[in-house]
Design a protein around this motif. Structure first.
Motif, PDB file in Angstrom:
ATOM      1  N   ALA A 180       0.833  -1.204   0.000  1.00 25.55           N
ATOM      2  CA  ALA A 180       0.000   0.000   0.000  1.00 25.55           C
ATOM      3  C   ALA A 180       0.869   1.256   0.000  1.00 25.55           C
ATOM      4  N   ASN A 181       1.924   1.214   0.774  1.00 24.18           N
ATOM      5  CA  ASN A 181       2.830   2.367   0.826  1.00 24.18           C
ATOM      6  C   ASN A 181       3.529   2.588  -0.509  1.00 24.18           C
ATOM      7  N   GLN A 182       3.902   1.487  -1.167  1.00 27.93           N
ATOM      8  CA  GLN A 182       4.564   1.597  -2.463  1.00 27.93           C
ATOM      9  C   GLN A 182       3.603   2.176  -3.497  1.00 27.93           C
ATOM     10  N   THR A 218       4.067   5.664  -5.558  1.00 31.66           N
ATOM     11  CA  THR A 218       3.997   5.718  -7.022  1.00 31.66           C
ATOM     12  C   THR A 218       2.958   6.725  -7.476  1.00 31.66           C
ATOM     13  N   ARG A 219       1.794   6.684  -6.852  1.00 29.77           N
ATOM     14  CA  ARG A 219       0.723   7.605  -7.219  1.00 29.77           C
ATOM     15  C   ARG A 219       1.142   9.058  -6.972  1.00 29.77           C
ATOM     16  N   THR A 220       1.772   9.273  -5.832  1.00 33.33           N
ATOM     17  CA  THR A 220       2.232  10.616  -5.490  1.00 33.33           C
ATOM     18  C   THR A 220       3.267  11.115  -6.485  1.00 33.33           C
ATOM     19  N   ALA A 221       4.150  10.229  -6.905  1.00 29.97           N
ATOM     20  CA  ALA A 221       5.186  10.605  -7.877  1.00 29.97           C
ATOM     21  C   ALA A 221       4.565  10.991  -9.210  1.00 29.97           C
ATOM     22  N   ILE A 222       3.529  10.278  -9.619  1.00 34.20           N
ATOM     23  CA  ILE A 222       2.861  10.579 -10.889  1.00 34.20           C
ATOM     24  C   ILE A 222       2.167  11.934 -10.812  1.00 34.20           C
ATOM     25  N   VAL A 223       1.458  12.179  -9.719  1.00 35.74           N
ATOM     26  CA  VAL A 223       0.755  13.461  -9.554  1.00 35.74           C
ATOM     27  C   VAL A 223       1.759  14.613  -9.480  1.00 35.74           C
TER      28      VAL A 223
END
Length: 207
Positions: free
Chosen positions: A10-12, A16-21
Protein backbone atom coordinates in the motif's frame (compact mmCIF):
# COMPACT_ATOMS: atom_id res chain seq x y z
CA UNK A 1 12.81 -13.58 1.56
CA UNK A 2 9.41 -12.87 3.14
CA UNK A 3 6.64 -11.68 0.83
CA UNK A 4 6.00 -7.97 0.88
CA UNK A 5 3.41 -7.06 3.53
CA UNK A 6 0.04 -5.58 2.67
CA UNK A 7 1.12 -2.33 4.33
CA UNK A 8 4.32 -2.29 2.33
CA UNK A 9 2.46 -2.75 -0.94
CA UNK A 10 0.00 0.00 0.00
CA UNK A 11 2.83 2.37 0.83
CA UNK A 12 4.56 1.60 -2.46
CA UNK A 13 1.35 2.28 -4.39
CA UNK A 14 0.92 5.57 -2.56
CA UNK A 15 4.49 6.58 -3.35
CA UNK A 16 4.00 5.72 -7.02
CA UNK A 17 0.72 7.61 -7.22
CA UNK A 18 2.23 10.62 -5.49
CA UNK A 19 5.19 10.61 -7.88
CA UNK A 20 2.86 10.58 -10.89
CA UNK A 21 0.76 13.46 -9.55
CA UNK A 22 3.85 15.46 -8.62
CA UNK A 23 5.37 14.94 -12.06
CA UNK A 24 2.15 16.10 -13.74
CA UNK A 25 1.99 19.16 -11.47
CA UNK A 26 5.58 20.10 -12.26
CA UNK A 27 5.06 19.65 -16.00
CA UNK A 28 1.89 21.75 -15.88
CA UNK A 29 3.88 24.71 -14.55
CA UNK A 30 6.28 24.68 -17.52
CA UNK A 31 3.66 25.65 -20.08
CA UNK A 32 4.89 22.86 -22.34
CA UNK A 33 2.72 20.09 -23.78
CA UNK A 34 1.58 17.63 -21.13
CA UNK A 35 1.03 14.02 -22.16
CA UNK A 36 0.78 10.77 -20.25
CA UNK A 37 4.08 9.46 -21.72
CA UNK A 38 5.88 12.63 -20.59
CA UNK A 39 4.36 12.41 -17.13
CA UNK A 40 5.33 8.75 -16.81
CA UNK A 41 8.88 9.53 -17.90
CA UNK A 42 9.19 12.34 -15.36
CA UNK A 43 7.77 10.11 -12.62
CA UNK A 44 10.18 7.29 -13.52
CA UNK A 45 7.38 4.82 -14.18
CA UNK A 46 6.06 3.13 -17.30
CA UNK A 47 3.16 4.64 -19.21
CA UNK A 48 1.16 1.50 -18.43
CA UNK A 49 1.76 2.07 -14.73
CA UNK A 50 0.57 5.67 -15.00
CA UNK A 51 -2.64 4.48 -16.66
CA UNK A 52 -3.22 1.93 -13.91
CA UNK A 53 -3.45 4.81 -11.44
CA UNK A 54 -5.29 7.26 -13.70
CA UNK A 55 -7.60 6.10 -16.52
CA UNK A 56 -6.95 9.20 -18.60
CA UNK A 57 -4.92 12.40 -18.69
CA UNK A 58 -7.82 14.61 -17.57
CA UNK A 59 -8.35 12.76 -14.31
CA UNK A 60 -4.63 13.04 -13.58
CA UNK A 61 -4.44 16.73 -14.44
CA UNK A 62 -7.53 17.53 -12.39
CA UNK A 63 -5.75 16.18 -9.32
CA UNK A 64 -2.36 17.63 -10.25
CA UNK A 65 -3.57 21.23 -10.48
CA UNK A 66 -5.34 21.23 -7.12
CA UNK A 67 -3.93 24.10 -5.11
CA UNK A 68 -2.36 25.78 -8.15
CA UNK A 69 -5.34 27.98 -8.96
CA UNK A 70 -5.68 31.27 -7.07
CA UNK A 71 -8.98 32.47 -5.72
CA UNK A 72 -10.75 35.26 -7.58
CA UNK A 73 -10.04 37.60 -4.68
CA UNK A 74 -6.32 36.83 -4.88
CA UNK A 75 -6.29 37.36 -8.65
CA UNK A 76 -8.03 40.73 -8.34
CA UNK A 77 -6.01 41.97 -5.37
CA UNK A 78 -4.42 44.80 -7.46
CA UNK A 79 -7.90 46.34 -7.93
CA UNK A 80 -9.38 45.29 -4.58
CA UNK A 81 -10.11 48.93 -3.71
CA UNK A 82 -11.60 49.78 -7.10
CA UNK A 83 -15.33 49.75 -7.77
CA UNK A 84 -14.84 50.50 -11.47
CA UNK A 85 -16.22 47.47 -13.33
CA UNK A 86 -14.25 48.29 -16.49
CA UNK A 87 -10.95 48.37 -14.59
CA UNK A 88 -11.83 45.22 -12.66
CA UNK A 89 -12.87 43.32 -15.80
CA UNK A 90 -9.67 44.38 -17.55
CA UNK A 91 -7.58 43.08 -14.63
CA UNK A 92 -9.53 39.81 -14.45
CA UNK A 93 -9.19 39.29 -18.20
CA UNK A 94 -5.45 39.90 -18.30
CA UNK A 95 -4.90 37.72 -15.24
CA UNK A 96 -6.74 34.78 -16.78
CA UNK A 97 -5.00 35.04 -20.14
CA UNK A 98 -1.52 35.24 -18.62
CA UNK A 99 -2.37 32.30 -16.38
CA UNK A 100 -3.42 30.34 -19.46
CA UNK A 101 -0.21 31.23 -21.30
CA UNK A 102 1.94 30.17 -18.35
CA UNK A 103 0.18 26.78 -18.19
CA UNK A 104 -0.99 26.38 -21.74
CA UNK A 105 0.17 22.78 -22.03
CA UNK A 106 -2.25 21.58 -19.38
CA UNK A 107 -4.97 23.99 -20.53
CA UNK A 108 -4.78 22.71 -24.10
CA UNK A 109 -4.85 19.11 -22.87
CA UNK A 110 -7.97 19.76 -20.79
CA UNK A 111 -9.71 21.55 -23.66
CA UNK A 112 -8.85 18.80 -26.14
CA UNK A 113 -10.11 16.07 -23.86
CA UNK A 114 -13.39 17.77 -23.03
CA UNK A 115 -14.10 18.75 -26.64
CA UNK A 116 -14.16 15.10 -27.67
CA UNK A 117 -15.85 14.05 -24.40
CA UNK A 118 -18.28 16.87 -23.52
CA UNK A 119 -19.63 14.96 -20.53
CA UNK A 120 -16.27 15.55 -18.84
CA UNK A 121 -16.37 19.33 -19.29
CA UNK A 122 -17.03 19.70 -15.57
CA UNK A 123 -13.45 18.52 -15.01
CA UNK A 124 -12.19 21.88 -16.23
CA UNK A 125 -11.62 24.40 -13.42
CA UNK A 126 -13.84 27.15 -14.85
CA UNK A 127 -11.64 29.86 -13.37
CA UNK A 128 -13.13 32.50 -15.69
CA UNK A 129 -16.57 32.34 -14.09
CA UNK A 130 -15.33 33.14 -10.61
CA UNK A 131 -13.17 35.96 -11.95
CA UNK A 132 -16.06 37.49 -13.88
CA UNK A 133 -18.42 37.28 -10.92
CA UNK A 134 -15.86 38.82 -8.58
CA UNK A 135 -14.92 41.56 -11.06
CA UNK A 136 -18.57 42.61 -11.39
CA UNK A 137 -19.52 42.15 -7.74
CA UNK A 138 -19.11 45.85 -6.76
CA UNK A 139 -21.35 46.79 -9.70
CA UNK A 140 -24.05 44.25 -8.95
CA UNK A 141 -26.13 46.81 -7.05
CA UNK A 142 -26.03 49.40 -9.82
CA UNK A 143 -26.78 46.73 -12.40
CA UNK A 144 -29.51 45.15 -10.30
CA UNK A 145 -32.07 47.48 -11.89
CA UNK A 146 -31.52 45.52 -15.09
CA UNK A 147 -30.65 41.92 -14.09
CA UNK A 148 -31.08 40.68 -17.66
CA UNK A 149 -28.26 42.98 -18.80
CA UNK A 150 -26.00 41.75 -16.00
CA UNK A 151 -26.69 38.12 -16.87
CA UNK A 152 -26.07 38.79 -20.56
CA UNK A 153 -22.82 40.61 -19.78
CA UNK A 154 -21.57 37.65 -17.76
CA UNK A 155 -22.36 35.28 -20.63
CA UNK A 156 -20.69 37.59 -23.15
CA UNK A 157 -17.58 37.88 -21.00
CA UNK A 158 -17.43 34.11 -20.52
CA UNK A 159 -16.98 33.75 -24.27
CA UNK A 160 -14.29 36.42 -24.50
CA UNK A 161 -12.40 35.91 -21.25
CA UNK A 162 -11.28 32.43 -22.16
CA UNK A 163 -8.45 30.21 -23.27
CA UNK A 164 -10.42 29.41 -26.40
CA UNK A 165 -10.49 33.08 -27.43
CA UNK A 166 -6.78 33.42 -26.72
CA UNK A 167 -5.82 30.34 -28.73
CA UNK A 168 -8.12 31.39 -31.54
CA UNK A 169 -6.17 34.63 -31.93
CA UNK A 170 -2.70 33.13 -31.50
CA UNK A 171 -3.16 29.84 -33.36
CA UNK A 172 -5.61 30.78 -36.10
CA UNK A 173 -5.20 34.52 -36.53
CA UNK A 174 -1.44 34.45 -35.99
CA UNK A 175 -1.28 37.18 -33.35
CA UNK A 176 1.54 37.30 -30.84
CA UNK A 177 0.53 36.61 -27.26
CA UNK A 178 0.75 40.25 -26.14
CA UNK A 179 -1.34 41.49 -29.06
CA UNK A 180 -3.87 38.74 -28.43
CA UNK A 181 -4.16 39.68 -24.77
CA UNK A 182 -4.56 43.37 -25.63
CA UNK A 183 -7.29 42.54 -28.15
CA UNK A 184 -9.25 40.40 -25.72
CA UNK A 185 -8.94 42.96 -22.91
CA UNK A 186 -10.21 45.61 -25.33
CA UNK A 187 -13.19 43.44 -26.26
CA UNK A 188 -14.02 42.58 -22.66
CA UNK A 189 -13.92 46.21 -21.51
CA UNK A 190 -15.94 47.34 -24.54
CA UNK A 191 -18.66 44.82 -23.65
CA UNK A 192 -18.63 46.03 -20.04
CA UNK A 193 -18.93 49.71 -20.99
CA UNK A 194 -21.78 48.90 -23.37
CA UNK A 195 -23.66 47.00 -20.67
CA UNK A 196 -23.25 49.89 -18.24
CA UNK A 197 -24.57 52.33 -20.85
CA UNK A 198 -27.55 50.08 -21.54
CA UNK A 199 -28.33 49.91 -17.83
CA UNK A 200 -28.05 53.70 -17.42
CA UNK A 201 -30.34 54.21 -20.39
CA UNK A 202 -32.88 51.75 -19.04
CA UNK A 203 -32.90 53.45 -15.64
CA UNK A 204 -33.04 56.90 -17.21
CA UNK A 205 -36.08 56.05 -19.31
CA UNK A 206 -37.74 54.09 -16.55
CA UNK A 207 -38.03 51.05 -18.79
Amino acid sequence: MEPQSTTGRANQKLRTRTAIVRAAAELSRTGQEVTMPEVAKAALVSEATAYRYFPDLVSLLREAIVGQLPTAAEALQPVADSADPVERVATATEFLLRHVLARQGVVRAMIAATVVRPAEAAARPGLRFGLIDHALAPSAESLSADPATLDQLKRDLAIVVSAEALFGLTDLHGLGSEDAIASIVHTATTLTRAALRDTESAVGTGS
